[in-house]
Scaffold this motif. Sequence first.
Motif, short mmCIF file in Angstrom:
data_model
loop_
_atom_site.label_atom_id
_atom_site.label_comp_id
_atom_site.label_asym_id
_atom_site.label_seq_id
_atom_site.Cartn_x
_atom_site.Cartn_y
_atom_site.Cartn_z
N CYS A 62 0.82 -1.21 0.00
CA CYS A 62 0.00 0.00 0.00
C CYS A 62 0.85 1.26 0.00
CB CYS A 62 -0.93 0.01 1.20
SG CYS A 62 -0.07 -0.16 2.79
N CYS A 75 -4.19 2.63 -2.38
CA CYS A 75 -3.65 1.74 -1.35
C CYS A 75 -4.56 0.55 -1.14
CB CYS A 75 -3.44 2.50 -0.05
SG CYS A 75 -4.88 3.39 0.53
N CYS A 84 -3.76 -3.51 -1.76
CA CYS A 84 -3.57 -4.30 -0.54
C CYS A 84 -3.99 -5.75 -0.81
CB CYS A 84 -4.39 -3.72 0.60
SG CYS A 84 -4.32 -4.74 2.08
N ARG A 98 -8.29 -2.54 3.97
CA ARG A 98 -8.46 -1.09 4.11
C ARG A 98 -9.90 -0.73 3.80
NH1 ARG A 98 -4.44 2.61 3.61
NH2 ARG A 98 -2.43 1.82 4.30
#
Lengths: 184, 243
Positions: free
Chosen positions: B91, B122, B126, B131
Amino acid sequence: MFKRLFDWLRQPLGLIAVGIVLLTVFSLAAYGIFLTQQSSAQPIQFPHRTHVGFGIQCLYCHPGAARGPSAGIPSQAKCWGCHQQIAKTQTSALLAPLKQAVESGTPIQWVPVAMVPDFVQFNHRAHVAAGQNCEDCHGDMTLVTIAENPQVFNMGWCLDCHRKAAGEDEAKLLKLADCGTCHY
Amino acid sequence: MNSKIPEIKLSEEQTGKWGMVIDQDICTGCQACVAACAMENNLSFVGEVDAGYGRSMHWIRIERFWEGEYPEVKMTPGQPMMCQQCGSAPCEPVCPAFATVHSQAEQLNLQVYNRCVGTRYCANNCPYQVRSFNWRDYVRPEPLPNQLNPDVTVRRMGVMEKCTFCIQRIHKAEDKAKSEGRELTDGEFTTACAQACPANAITFGRIDQPESLVSQLIRKHGHGVKHLEELGTLPSVTYFKGG
Protein backbone atom coordinates in the motif's frame (compact mmCIF):
# COMPACT_ATOMS: atom_id res chain seq x y z
CA MET A 1 -17.73 58.35 -21.61
CA PHE A 2 -14.66 57.65 -19.42
CA LYS A 3 -13.40 61.15 -20.16
CA ARG A 4 -16.67 62.66 -18.90
CA LEU A 5 -16.45 60.62 -15.69
CA PHE A 6 -12.81 61.63 -15.25
CA ASP A 7 -13.66 65.30 -15.73
CA TRP A 8 -16.47 65.05 -13.20
CA LEU A 9 -14.17 63.40 -10.65
CA ARG A 10 -11.63 66.19 -11.05
CA GLN A 11 -14.01 68.90 -9.88
CA PRO A 12 -14.11 69.53 -6.08
CA LEU A 13 -17.32 67.53 -5.54
CA GLY A 14 -15.82 64.57 -7.37
CA LEU A 15 -12.67 64.69 -5.27
CA ILE A 16 -14.78 64.67 -2.12
CA ALA A 17 -16.69 61.63 -3.44
CA VAL A 18 -13.43 59.80 -4.16
CA GLY A 19 -12.21 60.70 -0.66
CA ILE A 20 -15.40 59.34 0.95
CA VAL A 21 -15.13 56.07 -0.99
CA LEU A 22 -11.46 55.61 -0.04
CA LEU A 23 -12.19 56.42 3.59
CA THR A 24 -15.07 53.90 3.69
CA VAL A 25 -12.94 51.11 2.18
CA PHE A 26 -10.09 51.88 4.55
CA SER A 27 -12.35 51.93 7.64
CA LEU A 28 -14.01 48.64 6.70
CA ALA A 29 -10.61 46.99 6.21
CA ALA A 30 -9.38 48.35 9.53
CA TYR A 31 -12.54 47.13 11.28
CA GLY A 32 -12.13 43.69 9.67
CA ILE A 33 -8.55 43.41 10.89
CA PHE A 34 -9.66 44.65 14.32
CA LEU A 35 -12.29 41.85 14.46
CA THR A 36 -9.71 39.15 13.75
CA GLN A 37 -7.59 40.38 16.66
CA GLN A 38 -10.35 40.01 19.25
CA SER A 39 -10.17 37.21 21.79
CA SER A 40 -13.17 34.90 21.81
CA ALA A 41 -16.25 35.84 23.82
CA GLN A 42 -15.95 34.20 27.23
CA PRO A 43 -18.63 33.97 29.94
CA ILE A 44 -16.26 35.82 32.28
CA GLN A 45 -13.58 38.28 31.20
CA PHE A 46 -11.00 36.18 32.99
CA PRO A 47 -7.90 38.28 33.81
CA HIS A 48 -4.95 35.90 33.44
CA ARG A 49 -2.69 38.85 34.05
CA THR A 50 -4.10 39.44 37.54
CA HIS A 51 -3.96 35.78 38.57
CA VAL A 52 -0.39 35.32 37.35
CA GLY A 53 0.43 38.58 39.12
CA PHE A 54 -0.75 37.08 42.42
CA GLY A 55 1.87 34.39 41.90
CA ILE A 56 -0.51 31.54 41.08
CA GLN A 57 1.25 28.82 39.09
CA CYS A 58 -0.18 27.77 35.71
CA LEU A 59 -0.30 24.18 36.95
CA TYR A 60 -2.47 25.12 39.92
CA CYS A 61 -5.49 25.73 37.69
CA HIS A 62 -4.38 23.56 34.73
CA PRO A 63 -2.87 20.55 36.55
CA GLY A 64 -3.62 18.16 33.68
CA ALA A 65 -0.69 19.60 31.75
CA ALA A 66 1.77 17.80 34.02
CA ARG A 67 -0.16 14.53 34.08
CA GLY A 68 -1.76 13.82 30.78
CA PRO A 69 -2.82 14.91 27.32
CA SER A 70 -5.22 17.69 28.30
CA ALA A 71 -4.27 20.64 30.51
CA GLY A 72 -7.90 21.13 31.47
CA ILE A 73 -9.95 24.18 32.28
CA PRO A 74 -10.74 24.45 36.01
CA SER A 75 -14.28 23.90 37.18
CA GLN A 76 -16.12 26.60 39.10
CA ALA A 77 -15.41 24.62 42.30
CA LYS A 78 -11.71 25.33 41.92
CA CYS A 79 -12.33 29.04 41.33
CA TRP A 80 -14.61 29.08 44.36
CA GLY A 81 -11.89 27.62 46.58
CA CYS A 82 -10.15 30.97 46.53
CA HIS A 83 -12.97 33.28 45.52
CA GLN A 84 -15.33 32.41 48.37
CA GLN A 85 -12.80 34.05 50.69
CA ILE A 86 -12.71 37.23 48.63
CA ALA A 87 -15.38 39.75 49.62
CA LYS A 88 -15.44 41.37 46.18
CA THR A 89 -16.73 38.14 44.62
CA GLN A 90 -20.14 38.72 46.20
CA THR A 91 -20.60 42.19 44.75
CA SER A 92 -18.58 42.28 41.52
CA ALA A 93 -20.63 42.34 38.33
CA LEU A 94 -17.75 40.67 36.45
CA LEU A 95 -17.83 37.71 38.85
CA ALA A 96 -21.62 37.33 38.84
CA PRO A 97 -21.49 34.42 36.34
CA LEU A 98 -19.10 32.55 38.70
CA LYS A 99 -21.38 33.12 41.71
CA GLN A 100 -24.37 32.03 39.68
CA ALA A 101 -22.54 28.91 38.40
CA VAL A 102 -21.57 27.85 41.91
CA GLU A 103 -25.06 28.40 43.29
CA SER A 104 -26.84 26.58 40.47
CA GLY A 105 -24.14 23.91 40.06
CA THR A 106 -24.02 24.39 36.28
CA PRO A 107 -20.53 24.51 34.78
CA ILE A 108 -19.19 27.71 33.22
CA GLN A 109 -19.05 27.28 29.46
CA TRP A 110 -15.52 28.49 28.74
CA VAL A 111 -14.54 28.78 25.10
CA PRO A 112 -11.29 26.90 24.45
CA VAL A 113 -8.66 29.18 22.96
CA ALA A 114 -5.65 26.94 22.29
CA MET A 115 -6.95 24.21 20.04
CA VAL A 116 -5.41 21.72 17.65
CA PRO A 117 -7.46 19.95 14.94
CA ASP A 118 -9.10 16.61 15.66
CA PHE A 119 -6.48 14.69 13.66
CA VAL A 120 -3.69 15.90 15.94
CA GLN A 121 -3.15 13.98 19.15
CA PHE A 122 -1.33 16.34 21.46
CA ASN A 123 0.02 15.35 24.86
CA HIS A 124 0.90 18.09 27.35
CA ARG A 125 2.68 15.73 29.73
CA ALA A 126 5.45 14.79 27.31
CA HIS A 127 6.13 18.45 26.54
CA VAL A 128 6.20 19.55 30.17
CA ALA A 129 8.43 16.56 31.02
CA ALA A 130 10.76 17.58 28.18
CA GLY A 131 11.29 20.89 29.92
CA GLN A 132 9.04 23.12 27.85
CA ASN A 133 7.54 26.05 29.67
CA CYS A 134 3.89 27.01 29.23
CA GLU A 135 4.80 30.39 27.75
CA ASP A 136 6.92 28.77 25.03
CA CYS A 137 3.71 27.88 23.22
CA HIS A 138 0.97 29.88 24.92
CA GLY A 139 2.71 33.23 25.22
CA ASP A 140 3.23 35.44 28.22
CA MET A 141 0.05 35.31 30.30
CA THR A 142 1.13 38.33 32.34
CA LEU A 143 0.26 40.45 29.32
CA VAL A 144 -3.25 39.24 28.50
CA THR A 145 -6.67 39.28 30.05
CA ILE A 146 -8.38 36.46 28.17
CA ALA A 147 -5.88 33.88 26.93
CA GLU A 148 -4.76 34.56 23.39
CA ASN A 149 -2.63 32.57 21.01
CA PRO A 150 0.45 34.47 20.01
CA GLN A 151 1.47 31.38 18.08
CA VAL A 152 -0.51 29.60 15.37
CA PHE A 153 -0.23 25.89 16.12
CA ASN A 154 0.73 24.55 12.73
CA MET A 155 2.78 21.50 11.86
CA GLY A 156 5.85 23.34 10.59
CA TRP A 157 6.11 25.10 13.92
CA CYS A 158 5.72 21.81 15.85
CA LEU A 159 8.31 20.02 13.69
CA ASP A 160 10.77 22.87 13.91
CA CYS A 161 10.87 22.52 17.69
CA HIS A 162 10.88 18.69 17.48
CA ARG A 163 13.91 18.77 15.17
CA LYS A 164 15.75 21.11 17.50
CA ALA A 165 14.87 18.93 20.50
CA ALA A 166 16.18 15.81 18.77
CA GLY A 167 19.45 17.45 17.78
CA GLU A 168 22.00 14.86 16.68
CA ASP A 169 20.13 11.93 18.24
CA GLU A 170 18.95 9.84 15.24
CA ALA A 171 16.58 7.59 17.21
CA LYS A 172 14.97 10.55 18.89
CA LEU A 173 14.55 12.35 15.58
CA LEU A 174 12.85 9.28 14.08
CA LYS A 175 10.41 9.26 16.96
CA LEU A 176 9.79 13.01 17.07
CA ALA A 177 9.45 13.43 13.30
CA ASP A 178 7.31 10.30 12.84
CA CYS A 179 3.79 10.90 11.46
CA GLY A 180 2.40 8.35 13.89
CA THR A 181 3.63 10.30 16.89
CA CYS A 182 0.88 12.91 16.51
CA HIS A 183 -1.50 11.66 13.80
CA TYR A 184 -3.58 8.53 14.43
CA MET B 1 15.71 -10.85 -23.57
CA ASN B 2 17.02 -12.86 -20.72
CA SER B 3 15.30 -11.46 -17.71
CA LYS B 4 14.90 -13.51 -14.60
CA ILE B 5 12.17 -13.00 -12.10
CA PRO B 6 14.01 -12.08 -8.89
CA GLU B 7 13.79 -14.73 -6.26
CA ILE B 8 11.40 -13.79 -3.51
CA LYS B 9 12.95 -14.00 -0.10
CA LEU B 10 10.79 -15.02 2.80
CA SER B 11 11.61 -13.44 6.08
CA GLU B 12 12.55 -16.01 8.68
CA GLU B 13 13.54 -13.30 11.07
CA GLN B 14 10.89 -10.68 11.58
CA THR B 15 12.25 -7.18 11.35
CA GLY B 16 9.23 -5.35 12.75
CA LYS B 17 8.64 -4.10 16.22
CA TRP B 18 5.04 -4.84 17.14
CA GLY B 19 3.45 -8.12 16.18
CA MET B 20 0.46 -10.30 16.68
CA VAL B 21 -0.10 -14.00 17.04
CA ILE B 22 -3.50 -15.53 16.25
CA ASP B 23 -4.33 -19.09 17.25
CA GLN B 24 -7.07 -20.18 14.85
CA ASP B 25 -7.63 -23.42 16.73
CA ILE B 26 -9.11 -21.61 19.69
CA CYS B 27 -10.83 -18.83 17.73
CA THR B 28 -14.55 -19.49 17.80
CA GLY B 29 -15.43 -16.79 15.31
CA CYS B 30 -17.58 -14.94 17.84
CA GLN B 31 -16.81 -11.48 16.36
CA ALA B 32 -16.07 -9.93 19.77
CA CYS B 33 -12.84 -8.54 18.33
CA VAL B 34 -14.75 -6.95 15.45
CA ALA B 35 -17.10 -5.18 17.88
CA ALA B 36 -14.29 -4.16 20.24
CA CYS B 37 -12.27 -2.73 17.37
CA ALA B 38 -15.23 -0.71 16.14
CA MET B 39 -15.74 0.77 19.61
CA GLU B 40 -12.08 1.51 20.24
CA ASN B 41 -11.32 3.09 16.92
CA ASN B 42 -14.47 5.14 16.28
CA LEU B 43 -15.52 3.13 13.25
CA SER B 44 -18.60 4.29 11.40
CA PHE B 45 -21.70 2.20 10.92
CA VAL B 46 -22.41 2.41 7.23
CA GLY B 47 -25.96 1.08 7.17
CA GLU B 48 -27.37 -1.66 5.02
CA VAL B 49 -27.41 0.15 1.69
CA ASP B 50 -23.70 0.92 1.70
CA ALA B 51 -22.90 -2.44 3.25
CA GLY B 52 -24.65 -3.93 0.23
CA TYR B 53 -22.12 -2.17 -1.97
CA GLY B 54 -19.35 -3.77 0.08
CA ARG B 55 -18.47 -0.53 1.79
CA SER B 56 -18.79 -1.73 5.35
CA MET B 57 -15.98 -0.47 7.51
CA HIS B 58 -14.24 -2.96 9.71
CA TRP B 59 -10.58 -2.89 10.58
CA ILE B 60 -10.79 -6.55 11.49
CA ARG B 61 -13.05 -9.22 10.05
CA ILE B 62 -13.51 -12.95 10.61
CA GLU B 63 -12.93 -14.81 7.37
CA ARG B 64 -14.70 -18.14 6.86
CA PHE B 65 -13.88 -20.73 4.24
CA TRP B 66 -15.35 -24.12 3.37
CA GLU B 67 -13.45 -27.33 2.69
CA GLY B 68 -14.65 -30.26 0.65
CA GLU B 69 -17.44 -30.82 -1.88
CA TYR B 70 -21.13 -30.43 -1.08
CA PRO B 71 -22.70 -32.09 0.91
CA GLU B 72 -19.53 -33.01 2.84
CA VAL B 73 -18.53 -29.43 3.50
CA LYS B 74 -16.56 -28.56 6.54
CA MET B 75 -16.05 -25.05 7.84
CA THR B 76 -12.47 -24.04 8.47
CA PRO B 77 -11.51 -22.35 11.74
CA GLY B 78 -12.29 -18.66 12.00
CA GLN B 79 -9.59 -16.48 10.57
CA PRO B 80 -9.43 -12.95 11.98
CA MET B 81 -7.97 -10.73 9.27
CA MET B 82 -6.71 -7.24 9.91
CA CYS B 83 -3.92 -5.06 8.57
CA GLN B 84 -0.84 -7.27 8.69
CA GLN B 85 1.41 -4.22 9.26
CA CYS B 86 3.70 -5.41 6.49
CA GLY B 87 7.41 -4.72 6.75
CA SER B 88 7.37 -4.11 3.00
CA ALA B 89 3.83 -2.94 2.41
CA PRO B 90 2.27 -2.86 -1.08
CA CYS B 91 0.00 0.00 0.00
CA GLU B 92 2.83 2.38 0.79
CA PRO B 93 4.61 3.06 -2.52
CA VAL B 94 1.37 3.65 -4.45
CA CYS B 95 0.09 6.56 -2.39
CA PRO B 96 0.54 9.77 -4.38
CA ALA B 97 0.05 11.92 -1.28
CA PHE B 98 2.40 10.00 1.05
CA ALA B 99 -0.58 9.52 3.35
CA THR B 100 0.20 5.87 3.95
CA VAL B 101 3.75 5.91 5.20
CA HIS B 102 5.91 3.53 7.17
CA SER B 103 6.54 4.59 10.72
CA GLN B 104 10.25 4.26 11.32
CA ALA B 105 9.81 4.62 15.05
CA GLU B 106 7.02 2.08 15.60
CA GLN B 107 7.56 -0.07 12.46
CA LEU B 108 3.89 0.18 11.56
CA ASN B 109 2.02 1.19 8.42
CA LEU B 110 0.47 4.52 9.17
CA GLN B 111 -2.52 6.14 7.61
CA VAL B 112 -2.24 9.90 7.97
CA TYR B 113 -5.83 11.08 7.66
CA ASN B 114 -5.05 14.74 7.12
CA ARG B 115 -2.83 13.90 4.17
CA CYS B 116 -5.16 11.39 2.55
CA VAL B 117 -6.93 12.70 -0.54
CA GLY B 118 -8.93 9.54 -1.18
CA THR B 119 -7.40 8.09 -4.34
CA ARG B 120 -7.97 4.56 -2.91
CA TYR B 121 -4.84 3.22 -4.65
CA CYS B 122 -3.65 1.74 -1.35
CA ALA B 123 -6.83 -0.29 -0.86
CA ASN B 124 -6.64 -1.57 -4.43
CA ASN B 125 -3.04 -2.63 -3.92
CA CYS B 126 -3.57 -4.30 -0.54
CA PRO B 127 -3.44 -8.09 -1.01
CA TYR B 128 -5.27 -8.62 2.29
CA GLN B 129 -8.18 -6.28 1.44
CA VAL B 130 -8.16 -4.78 4.91
CA ARG B 131 -8.46 -1.09 4.11
CA SER B 132 -11.78 0.66 4.22
CA PHE B 133 -12.79 3.94 2.70
CA ASN B 134 -15.12 6.60 4.11
CA TRP B 135 -17.57 6.93 1.26
CA ARG B 136 -19.70 9.38 3.25
CA ASP B 137 -19.81 11.23 6.52
CA TYR B 138 -21.82 8.58 8.28
CA VAL B 139 -24.11 10.00 10.95
CA ARG B 140 -23.96 8.70 14.48
CA PRO B 141 -27.39 9.17 16.02
CA GLU B 142 -27.51 10.41 19.61
CA PRO B 143 -26.30 9.20 22.07
CA LEU B 144 -23.69 7.27 20.03
CA PRO B 145 -21.24 10.21 19.81
CA ASN B 146 -20.81 9.91 23.58
CA GLN B 147 -18.92 6.64 23.17
CA LEU B 148 -16.34 8.03 20.73
CA ASN B 149 -12.78 7.40 21.82
CA PRO B 150 -11.12 10.80 22.37
CA ASP B 151 -7.69 9.31 21.62
CA VAL B 152 -8.60 8.44 18.04
CA THR B 153 -9.40 10.80 15.18
CA VAL B 154 -12.98 10.69 13.91
CA ARG B 155 -12.44 10.25 10.20
CA ARG B 156 -14.28 12.29 7.62
CA MET B 157 -15.63 11.52 4.20
CA GLY B 158 -13.03 10.75 1.56
CA VAL B 159 -10.24 9.29 3.63
CA MET B 160 -8.92 5.76 3.80
CA GLU B 161 -8.55 4.03 7.13
CA LYS B 162 -7.26 0.74 8.48
CA CYS B 163 -6.07 -1.11 11.54
CA THR B 164 -3.34 0.77 13.40
CA PHE B 165 -2.45 -1.98 15.91
CA CYS B 166 -4.19 0.40 18.37
CA ILE B 167 -1.32 2.90 18.13
CA GLN B 168 -3.17 5.15 20.59
CA ARG B 169 -2.79 2.40 23.21
CA ILE B 170 0.89 1.99 22.34
CA HIS B 171 1.43 5.71 22.84
CA LYS B 172 -0.61 5.79 26.02
CA ALA B 173 1.29 2.88 27.56
CA GLU B 174 4.66 4.28 26.44
CA ASP B 175 3.73 7.65 27.89
CA LYS B 176 2.69 6.09 31.19
CA ALA B 177 5.87 4.04 31.41
CA LYS B 178 7.96 7.09 30.60
CA SER B 179 6.21 9.21 33.23
CA GLU B 180 7.00 6.53 35.79
CA GLY B 181 10.60 6.38 34.60
CA ARG B 182 10.66 2.74 33.51
CA GLU B 183 10.65 0.62 30.39
CA LEU B 184 7.43 -0.65 28.85
CA THR B 185 6.81 -4.20 30.04
CA ASP B 186 5.40 -6.99 27.89
CA GLY B 187 1.68 -7.54 28.37
CA GLU B 188 1.20 -4.19 30.07
CA PHE B 189 -1.29 -3.22 27.41
CA THR B 190 -2.82 -4.92 24.44
CA THR B 191 -4.95 -4.07 21.43
CA ALA B 192 -8.73 -3.82 21.67
CA CYS B 193 -9.25 -7.04 19.68
CA ALA B 194 -6.85 -9.02 21.86
CA GLN B 195 -8.39 -7.59 25.01
CA ALA B 196 -11.91 -8.52 23.93
CA CYS B 197 -11.12 -12.04 22.73
CA PRO B 198 -12.84 -14.41 25.20
CA ALA B 199 -10.70 -17.36 24.07
CA ASN B 200 -7.39 -15.45 24.16
CA ALA B 201 -6.79 -16.38 20.55
CA ILE B 202 -5.11 -13.06 19.81
CA THR B 203 -1.84 -12.08 21.49
CA PHE B 204 -0.10 -8.78 20.89
CA GLY B 205 3.38 -7.65 21.78
CA ARG B 206 6.94 -7.01 20.72
CA ILE B 207 8.24 -9.48 18.15
CA ASP B 208 11.73 -8.01 18.28
CA GLN B 209 12.13 -9.01 21.91
CA PRO B 210 12.80 -12.76 22.30
CA GLU B 211 11.34 -12.86 25.82
CA SER B 212 7.96 -11.38 24.94
CA LEU B 213 4.89 -13.63 24.95
CA VAL B 214 4.38 -13.38 21.18
CA SER B 215 7.98 -14.40 20.48
CA GLN B 216 7.65 -17.32 22.88
CA LEU B 217 4.40 -18.44 21.23
CA ILE B 218 5.96 -18.25 17.76
CA ARG B 219 8.89 -20.39 18.95
CA LYS B 220 6.62 -22.84 20.82
CA HIS B 221 4.28 -23.51 17.92
CA GLY B 222 7.01 -23.53 15.32
CA HIS B 223 4.61 -23.81 12.39
CA GLY B 224 3.18 -20.34 12.27
CA VAL B 225 1.84 -19.14 8.95
CA LYS B 226 2.12 -15.63 7.62
CA HIS B 227 -0.51 -14.90 5.04
CA LEU B 228 0.59 -14.26 1.45
CA GLU B 229 4.17 -14.23 2.62
CA GLU B 230 5.23 -15.30 -0.85
CA LEU B 231 4.40 -11.78 -2.05
CA GLY B 232 7.30 -10.50 0.03
CA THR B 233 5.16 -8.26 2.18
CA LEU B 234 6.85 -9.30 5.46
CA PRO B 235 3.63 -9.35 7.52
CA SER B 236 3.78 -8.92 11.31
CA VAL B 237 0.86 -11.23 12.09
CA THR B 238 1.46 -14.96 12.57
CA TYR B 239 -1.38 -17.50 12.37
CA PHE B 240 -1.43 -20.97 13.96
CA LYS B 241 -3.75 -23.67 12.67
CA GLY B 242 -3.95 -27.40 13.27
CA GLY B 243 -1.72 -27.55 16.32
